[in-house]
Design a protein around this motif. Structure first.
Motif, PDB file in Angstrom:
ATOM      1  N   GLY A  73     -48.441  79.877  64.640  1.00 57.03           N
ATOM      2  CA  GLY A  73     -47.090  80.113  65.132  1.00 57.03           C
ATOM      3  C   GLY A  73     -46.495  78.884  65.766  1.00 57.03           C
ATOM      4  N   VAL A 120     -40.916  84.784  64.861  1.00 60.66           N
ATOM      5  CA  VAL A 120     -42.116  83.978  64.632  1.00 60.66           C
ATOM      6  C   VAL A 120     -43.139  84.810  63.866  1.00 60.66           C
ATOM      7  CG1 VAL A 120     -43.978  82.676  65.741  1.00 60.66           C
ATOM      8  CG2 VAL A 120     -41.684  82.687  66.748  1.00 60.66           C
ATOM      9  N   HIS A 121     -43.297  84.506  62.588  1.00 66.02           N
ATOM     10  CA  HIS A 121     -44.288  85.224  61.766  1.00 66.02           C
ATOM     11  C   HIS A 121     -44.639  84.356  60.567  1.00 66.02           C
ATOM     12  CE1 HIS A 121     -40.916  86.201  59.064  1.00 66.02           C
ATOM     13  NE2 HIS A 121     -40.243  86.515  60.152  1.00 66.02           N
ATOM     14  N   ALA A 136     -45.725  86.832  66.234  1.00 69.20           N
ATOM     15  CA  ALA A 136     -45.936  86.514  67.647  1.00 69.20           C
ATOM     16  C   ALA A 136     -45.961  87.769  68.506  1.00 69.20           C
ATOM     17  CB  ALA A 136     -44.851  85.564  68.129  1.00 69.20           C
TER      18      ALA A 136
END
Length: 305
Positions: A73, A120-121, A136
């Motif tokens: 991440g 966030v991935h 995340a």
């Protein structure tokens, strides 16, 4: 501006992503209608208002990097290469908000971070060589980040700070509020639980090229020349507090002259003392929070008469 004033300004900008002025958000803690989660003199307030979080922040980054999901991440979605100090400033803002802000401010600040996490991935290669997806907001990643921060604050303060009111158990129990604000279920509430939950991640931790790249930035961030020697000392101090197994995975060593360890604790405390001298005995965020608490105390006294 004299040399001392220049040094103090450079020191302050290290924690504010290059802004020579004190960020306005630090003064906002004067606002609010409740006392927040952590009173003055609590374990969390005592640790976070000291200067040991300077070491703890470095240690937390080192430990967090060992989880391939967390590292993926940061590698894919963080601007740590272009603005490595920007990530530090954002983290400081959240920690200060939860520590010194009202409960409303702490909740809103944590909800803001959680919204950022929804972006966030991706995927990463786990410690067994299998590809896995991550976000995340995954409970395991939220737990890992919380554990890494908690462990870093406790360990750094134990090594280089004074006593903690109620001891490490009290700090871990109090800082569990921060984990819950970030959506963590059943955060550790004692040092023993902290160690147990950390150990449960051992099989998931790994070293990779991504970790090595991040380690280069953590080891040598773009600091002014006047701060580089001091940072090297603080980095060594952070490394010295890591568990041996984590230190070995990162390929780091406690500084020594042959078999004789160097006096890290004394040197780190000296550097921390110099930083405290430069930043002053009380930061603006803490001072603003105390103003809010005095106002609320006055309101309570007025209502009682």
């Amino acid at each position: 501006m004299g040399l001392i004033d220049t040094w103090k300004t450079q020191l302050r900008t290290t924690f504010t992503d290059g802004d020579p002025t004190i960020p306005q958000w630090q003064f906002e803690f004067e606002k609010g209608d409740d006392a927040g989660y952590f009173p003055v003199g609590s374990a969390v307030w005592t640790v976070h208002s000291s200067i040991t979080p300077t070491v703890a922040g470095i240690r937390a980054l080192l430990l967090q990097a060992l989880h391939p999901g967390a590292m993926a991440g940061v590698h894919a979605h963080s601007s740590f290469r272009e603005e490595p100090l920007g990530r530090l400033a954002n983290t400081i803002r959240w920690i200060f908000t939860v520590t010194y802000g009202s409960k409303t401010a702490a909740r809103e600040g944590s909800e803001f971070v959680q919204r950022l996490h929804t972006r966030v991935h991706g995927t990463y290669i786990d410690s067994r060589g299998d590809e896995r997806s991550y976000a995340a907001s995954d409970p395991d990643l939220i737990r890992w980040v919380h554990l890494a921060f908690t462990d870093a604050f406790v360990s750094a303060h134990a090594a280089y700070g004074g006593p903690i009111p109620g001891g490490p158990d009290q700090y871990v129990a109090e800082w569990a509020h921060a984990g819950q604000l970030m959506g963590l279920e059943d955060p550790p509430r004692s040092e023993a639980e902290l160690r147990s939950q950390l150990a449960a991640f051992d099989d998931e931790l790994t070293i990779s090229d991504q970790v090595r790249e991040a380690l280069r930035y953590i080891r040598r961030p773009p600091l002014p020349r006047s701060q580089r020697l001091g940072y090297r000392v603080l980095f060594a101090g952070a490394v010295a507090t890591l568990e041996p197994r984590h230190r070995e995975m990162l390929g780091l060593r406690v500084p020594s002259l042959g078999p004789v360890p160097l006096p890290i604790r004394t040197t780190v405390r000296l550097v921390l003392g110099v930083i405290r001298l430069g930043l002053g005995p009380e930061g603006p965020a803490e001072a603003a929070a105390k103003k809010r608490l005095r106002r609320l105390s006055g309101d309570a006294d007025s209502s009682a008469t």
